[in-house]
Design a protein around this motif. Structure first.
Motif, PDB file in Angstrom:
ATOM      1  N   THR A   1       0.760  -1.202  -0.049  1.00  0.00           N
ATOM      2  CA  THR A   1       0.023  -0.005   0.048  1.00  0.00           C
ATOM      3  C   THR A   1       0.779   1.347  -0.017  1.00  0.00           C
ATOM      4  N   LYS A   2       1.919   1.169  -0.486  1.00  0.00           N
ATOM      5  CA  LYS A   2       2.801   2.311  -0.623  1.00  0.00           C
ATOM      6  C   LYS A   2       2.067   3.416  -1.503  1.00  0.00           C
ATOM      7  N   ILE A   3       2.348   4.603  -1.321  1.00  0.00           N
ATOM      8  CA  ILE A   3       1.576   5.903  -1.730  1.00  0.00           C
ATOM      9  C   ILE A   3       1.511   5.816  -3.159  1.00  0.00           C
TER      10      ILE A   3
ATOM     11  N   ASP B   1      10.691  11.259   1.696  1.00  0.00           N
ATOM     12  CA  ASP B   1       9.998   9.837   1.231  1.00  0.00           C
ATOM     13  C   ASP B   1      11.449   8.898   1.336  1.00  0.00           C
ATOM     14  N   GLU B   2      10.995   7.528   1.000  1.00  0.00           N
ATOM     15  CA  GLU B   2      11.870   6.410   1.080  1.00  0.00           C
ATOM     16  C   GLU B   2      13.059   6.636   0.271  1.00  0.00           C
ATOM     17  N   SER B   3      13.232   7.387  -0.519  1.00  0.00           N
ATOM     18  CA  SER B   3      14.543   7.630  -1.120  1.00  0.00           C
ATOM     19  C   SER B   3      15.332   8.912  -0.723  1.00  0.00           C
TER      20      SER B   3
ATOM     21  N   LEU C   1      14.732  -3.800   6.816  1.00  0.00           N
ATOM     22  CA  LEU C   1      15.547  -5.480   7.111  1.00  0.00           C
ATOM     23  C   LEU C   1      15.707  -5.779   5.587  1.00  0.00           C
ATOM     24  N   ARG C   2      14.528  -5.728   4.701  1.00  0.00           N
ATOM     25  CA  ARG C   2      14.682  -6.315   3.378  1.00  0.00           C
ATOM     26  C   ARG C   2      15.780  -5.452   2.481  1.00  0.00           C
ATOM     27  N   PHE C   3      15.909  -4.034   2.628  1.00  0.00           N
ATOM     28  CA  PHE C   3      16.559  -3.437   1.932  1.00  0.00           C
ATOM     29  C   PHE C   3      18.006  -3.928   2.323  1.00  0.00           C
TER      30      PHE C   3
ATOM     31  N   ILE D   1      20.520  -8.256  -5.250  1.00  0.00           N
ATOM     32  CA  ILE D   1      19.902  -9.465  -5.976  1.00  0.00           C
ATOM     33  C   ILE D   1      18.190  -9.195  -6.341  1.00  0.00           C
ATOM     34  N   TYR D   2      17.702  -8.348  -5.392  1.00  0.00           N
ATOM     35  CA  TYR D   2      16.317  -8.309  -5.098  1.00  0.00           C
ATOM     36  C   TYR D   2      15.665  -7.159  -5.972  1.00  0.00           C
ATOM     37  N   TYR D   3      15.983  -5.801  -5.366  1.00  0.00           N
ATOM     38  CA  TYR D   3      15.344  -4.808  -5.876  1.00  0.00           C
ATOM     39  C   TYR D   3      16.050  -4.114  -6.760  1.00  0.00           C
TER      40      TYR D   3
HETATM   41  C1  GN1 Z   1       8.401  -3.154  -3.669  1.00  0.00           C
HETATM   42  O1  GN1 Z   1       7.007  -2.654  -6.941  1.00  0.00           O
HETATM   43  P1  GN1 Z   1       7.021  -1.797  -5.733  1.00  0.00           P
HETATM   44  O2  GN1 Z   1       7.926  -0.760  -5.791  1.00  0.00           O
HETATM   45  O3  GN1 Z   1       5.499  -1.279  -5.729  1.00  0.00           O
HETATM   46  C2  GN1 Z   1       8.142  -4.431  -2.942  1.00  0.00           C
HETATM   47  C3  GN1 Z   1       7.291  -3.839  -1.565  1.00  0.00           C
HETATM   48  C4  GN1 Z   1       8.251  -2.747  -0.987  1.00  0.00           C
HETATM   49  C5  GN1 Z   1       8.367  -1.421  -1.961  1.00  0.00           C
HETATM   50  C6  GN1 Z   1       9.530  -0.743  -1.332  1.00  0.00           C
HETATM   51  C7  GN1 Z   1       7.074  -7.527  -4.233  1.00  0.00           C
HETATM   52  O4  GN1 Z   1       7.093  -2.555  -4.371  1.00  0.00           O
HETATM   53  O5  GN1 Z   1       7.340  -4.761  -0.847  1.00  0.00           O
HETATM   54  O6  GN1 Z   1       7.472  -2.207   0.122  1.00  0.00           O
HETATM   55  O7  GN1 Z   1       9.226  -1.916  -3.155  1.00  0.00           O
HETATM   56  N1  GN1 Z   1       7.364  -5.309  -3.723  1.00  0.00           N
HETATM   57  C8  GN1 Z   1       7.746  -6.562  -3.861  1.00  0.00           C
HETATM   58  O8  GN1 Z   1       9.587   0.338  -2.042  1.00  0.00           O
HETATM   59  O9  GN1 Z   1       8.833  -7.041  -3.225  1.00  0.00           O
END
Ligand code: GN1
Ligand code: MG
Length: 352
Positions: A206-208, A250-252, A302-304, A313-315
């Motif tokens: 549900t990010k904005i 924001d997140e960045s 944690l995930r970042f 390898i993910y984002y």
């Molecule tokens: C990813 O694809 P996006 O940017 O809407 C991620 C979310 C995180 C987000 C962080 C499937 O979302 O879980 O909150 O980045 N989606 C997946 O910005 O991992």
């Protein structure tokens, strides 16, 4: 991307194209998104990330469940599901991977919003979504990403990544690792909440910027990024809104000393959720909402960080330290959320 290659993908759909213009679109971190102009219509084409979403057929199955239960008159916004191709499938396979085509929705997306009223509008939209499917059996949905918001597992994956880190661990990184290791009490609280609360059909991302607003930002035209619709807890959806709306940066952002909770926008989020869901879901679920803000900020941090330690390898990233910076950003927000706990509790008791 080559144009005849693009036209061979578009050729799988029952649409007419006079021309095909394509450009990159949006700011998602997972799929690659393009805007297509056929001369007659605009569409969104998405190159699907099947390294992240390893069960595309589950997404299609979930979206069928959603479609079957979707009462269009009940939702005051669109849920743009993919357009089916000539083979009646949501996905089109090409040499370079899986693609989906979506209708283009007019409006605007934002990585941040500034007003309390806009926060309320955003929260109402995601709360409406939960309300719209409150009678749908969440157990009918399959996990498109198993354990997506399982904080316990994400914490263990973080610990695992520390065993063989790709980057050198210097002072800044060490401090950040120590901060997240000290958040284990959130995992304990998480385990208590998931034991006690019911699961619902939740959006889970549900990010904005997963809302398409009308241009004046006073109304939501559509909820997008529907791949993570799964069975979940209401505090997940409230929490990711807190993380991406109720913050000053924001997140960045790398303005570390400016990253904090914005109490006004937080209040707008609470109002939106209470206005739409109070009395519809259990009181215990309403009470869990502020925990969601902390938990979702922690899990993303944690995930970042885990991704940074694993060698990104993910984002999708645009520079090598981006995941480190995203995680550092979230750590400042989490600190601020924790220090605002008493204030937030007070606001919540006024929302009843
Ligand atoms: C990813 O694809 P996006 O940017 O809407 C991620 C979310 C995180 C987000 C962080 C499937 O979302 O879980 O909150 O980045 N989606 C997946 O910005 O991992
Ligand atoms: Mg997105």
């Amino acid at each position: 991307m080559e144009e005849n290659w693009l036209s061979s993908i578009i050729g799988n759909y029952p649409i007419k194209a006079d021309k095909l213009e394509i450009r990159r679109f949006g700011s998602g971190h997972i799929h690659k998104t393009y805007l297509i102009n056929t001369g007659k219509e605009r569409y969104i084409l998405q190159e699907f990330n099947d390294a992240v979403f390893r069960y595309p057929e589950r997404i299609s199955a979930n979206q069928q469940v959603i479609l079957a239960d979707l009462d269009k008159d009940q939702l005051p916004f669109a849920l743009p599901l993919p357009i089916k191709n000539k083979e009646n499938s949501f996905f089109t396979k090409s040499q370079s991977g899986l693609f989906r085509l979506f209708p283009f929705i007019e409006g605007t997306t934002r990585d941040a919003i500034s007003l309390k009223s806009q926060a309320k509008t955003a929260a109402e939209a995601f709360a409406y979504f939960i309300r719209g499917f409150v009678h749908t059996d969440a157990g009918l949905l399959q996990d498109s990403i198993p354990d997506f918001h399982n904080l316990d597992l994400r914490f263990r994956q973080f610990e695992e990544s520390l065993k063989n880190p790709q980057p050198t661990i210097d002072g800044e990184l060490e401090e950040l690792i120590a901060f997240y290791l000290a958040q284990r009490n959130l995992v304990d609280q998480y385990l208590v909440y998931v034991e006690a609360l019911p699961t619902r059909v939740t959006h889970n991302d549900t990010k904005i910027n997963n809302l398409i607003f009308r241009d004046d930002l006073r109304k939501v035209n559509a909820l997008i990024d529907l791949d993570t619709i799964m069975s979940g807890y209401v505090f997940y959806d409230f929490g990711d809104l807190v993380r991406t709306v109720a913050c000053t940066e924001d997140e960045s952002s790398q303005n570390w000393d400016k990253i904090a909770v914005d109490p006004e926008k937080y209040e707008g989020l609470l109002e939106g959720f209470y206005h739409t869901l109070n009395g519809v879901i259990k009181e215990e679920e309403m009470d869990s909402l502020p925990f969601g803000g902390e938990m979702m900020t922690c899990i993303m941090g944690l995930r970042f960080l885990t991704d940074y330690l694993n060698g990104n390898i993910y984002y999708q990233i645009s520079y090598p330290e981006q995941n480190l910076h995203r995680s550092k950003n979230q750590s400042f927000l989490l600190k601020s959320l924790i220090s605002y706990r008493p204030h937030i509790q007070k606001m919540q008791s006024h929302s009843h």
